[in-house]
Design an enzyme around this catalytic site. Structure first.
Site, PDB file in Angstrom:
ATOM      1  N   ALA A  71       2.921 -48.997   5.757  1.00  0.00           N
ATOM      2  CA  ALA A  71       1.420 -49.213   4.825  1.00  0.00           C
ATOM      3  C   ALA A  71       0.927 -50.599   5.408  1.00  0.00           C
ATOM      4  O   ALA A  71       1.533 -51.434   5.766  1.00  0.00           O
ATOM      5  CB  ALA A  71       1.702 -49.456   3.393  1.00  0.00           C
ATOM      6  N   GLY A 114       5.913 -47.017   4.321  1.00  0.00           N
ATOM      7  CA  GLY A 114       5.642 -45.743   3.972  1.00  0.00           C
ATOM      8  C   GLY A 114       5.550 -44.601   4.947  1.00  0.00           C
ATOM      9  O   GLY A 114       5.705 -43.578   4.744  1.00  0.00           O
ATOM     10  N   GLU A 117       8.967 -43.099   4.311  1.00  0.00           N
ATOM     11  CA  GLU A 117       8.692 -42.147   3.098  1.00  0.00           C
ATOM     12  C   GLU A 117       8.210 -40.915   3.201  1.00  0.00           C
ATOM     13  O   GLU A 117       8.399 -39.594   2.673  1.00  0.00           O
ATOM     14  CB  GLU A 117       8.182 -43.053   1.850  1.00  0.00           C
ATOM     15  CG  GLU A 117       8.982 -44.242   1.461  1.00  0.00           C
ATOM     16  CD  GLU A 117       8.273 -45.233   0.767  1.00  0.00           C
ATOM     17  OE1 GLU A 117       8.636 -45.445  -0.458  1.00  0.00           O
ATOM     18  OE2 GLU A 117       7.158 -45.575   0.972  1.00  0.00           O
ATOM     19  N   GLU A 137      10.686 -53.213   2.965  1.00  0.00           N
ATOM     20  CA  GLU A 137       9.911 -53.887   1.967  1.00  0.00           C
ATOM     21  C   GLU A 137      10.738 -54.805   1.234  1.00  0.00           C
ATOM     22  O   GLU A 137       9.903 -55.971   0.727  1.00  0.00           O
ATOM     23  CB  GLU A 137       9.819 -52.775   0.852  1.00  0.00           C
ATOM     24  CG  GLU A 137       8.744 -51.595   1.141  1.00  0.00           C
ATOM     25  CD  GLU A 137       9.206 -50.545   1.858  1.00  0.00           C
ATOM     26  OE1 GLU A 137       8.571 -49.573   2.093  1.00  0.00           O
ATOM     27  OE2 GLU A 137      10.350 -50.502   2.484  1.00  0.00           O
TER      28      GLU A 137
END
Length: 263
Positions: A71, A114, A117, A137
């Site tokens: 992200a 992200g 994911e 993260e």
């Protein structure tokens, strides 16, 4: 052919190969980092593919160099505990997991945060030998917020999940294959062809049966996983309001080591 169309300037590209839809994340100047417009377009295109009767399998890729570096940090830094739960950051991933059509992730290079994911939300992962998987993260003072604390375990067990979430350790394609994260590893130059071949094989089966098989396989996710994902979002939302998260984001942008204080 389906009526799905994308324009040259779009951050998500679509191409149809027979009854296989190829969805490509295209932000090469940022290593396919997930911006708000990119996530919005991705959710829209995945929904359109799922609704198209002549798309029987989807290949989701970032190209032959990088899948996604994660992200956009600027996107995360703009959120508070109140805004994150209903943000596109969360809804785009829900759209991928809700896709009834089988989805093959074709992963090369970085598949981080992200981006990881997104890959884990797909049904099968074909990894180039250049692929690198990680949930980094924790190094920024927060946690994965779109399935990264849950989806590793569905493929590879709790030990692999704990290592991913608690250390942010990078796993190369071969380690990911041994762990069960990646379903197959191919040379980088063969990634597109191998992913398309797998998708075409799936697409050649009865479409009602492939959707039913996917629904049956995902049935065990059900309420327990959904509840865990809601808890993940709640925890992530709280962390975004912490000083440590602000420090982690600032340190990342400043290219320095963060100084976490525990509040």
């Amino acid at each position: 052919m389906s009526s799905i169309q994308t324009k040259p300037g779009d951050l998500i590209r679509f191409d149809q190969q027979g009854v296989v839809g190829v969805v490509t994340m295209y932000r090469p100047d940022a290593r396919n980092a997930l911006s708000v417009p990119m996530l919005e377009q991705l959710a829209q295109i995945m929904g359109a593919c799922d609704a198209a009767q002549d798309v029987r399998c989807i290949v989701l890729t970032g190209g032959d160099t990088v899948f996604s570096a994660g992200a956009d940090i600027d996107v995360l830094s703009g959120h508070t505990a109140a805004t994150y739960p209903d943000s596109i950051n969360r809804r785009a991933f829900d759209a991928i997991r809700a896709t009834r059509t089988p989805v093959v992730a074709a992963v090369a290079g970085y598949c981080l945060g992200g981006g990881c994911e997104i890959a884990l939300s797909c049904d099968l992962i074909v990894a180039a030998d250049t692929a690198q998987f990680s949930q980094p993260e924790i190094n920024l003072g927060f946690i994965p917020g779109a399935g990264g604390t849950q989806l590793w375990a569905t493929r590879a067990g709790l030990g692999t999940q704990a290592r991913a979430a608690l250390t942010g350790t990078m796993q190369d394609a071969f380690a990911a294959r041994r762990a069960g994260i990646a379903d197959m590893v191919v040379p980088a130059g063969a990634l597109a062809a191998a992913s398309l071949e797998l998708a075409q094989d799936i697409a050649s089966k009865a479409p009602l049966a492939t959707r039913a098989a996917k629904a049956a396989m995902r049935a065990p996710w059900g309420a327990p996983l959904n509840a865990a994902l809601e808890q993940e979002v709640a925890l992530m939302s709280g962390l975004l309001a912490s000083s440590d998260a602000s420090e982690g984001i600032a340190a990342f942008l400043d290219k320095r080591k963060p100084r976490f204080e525990g509040f």
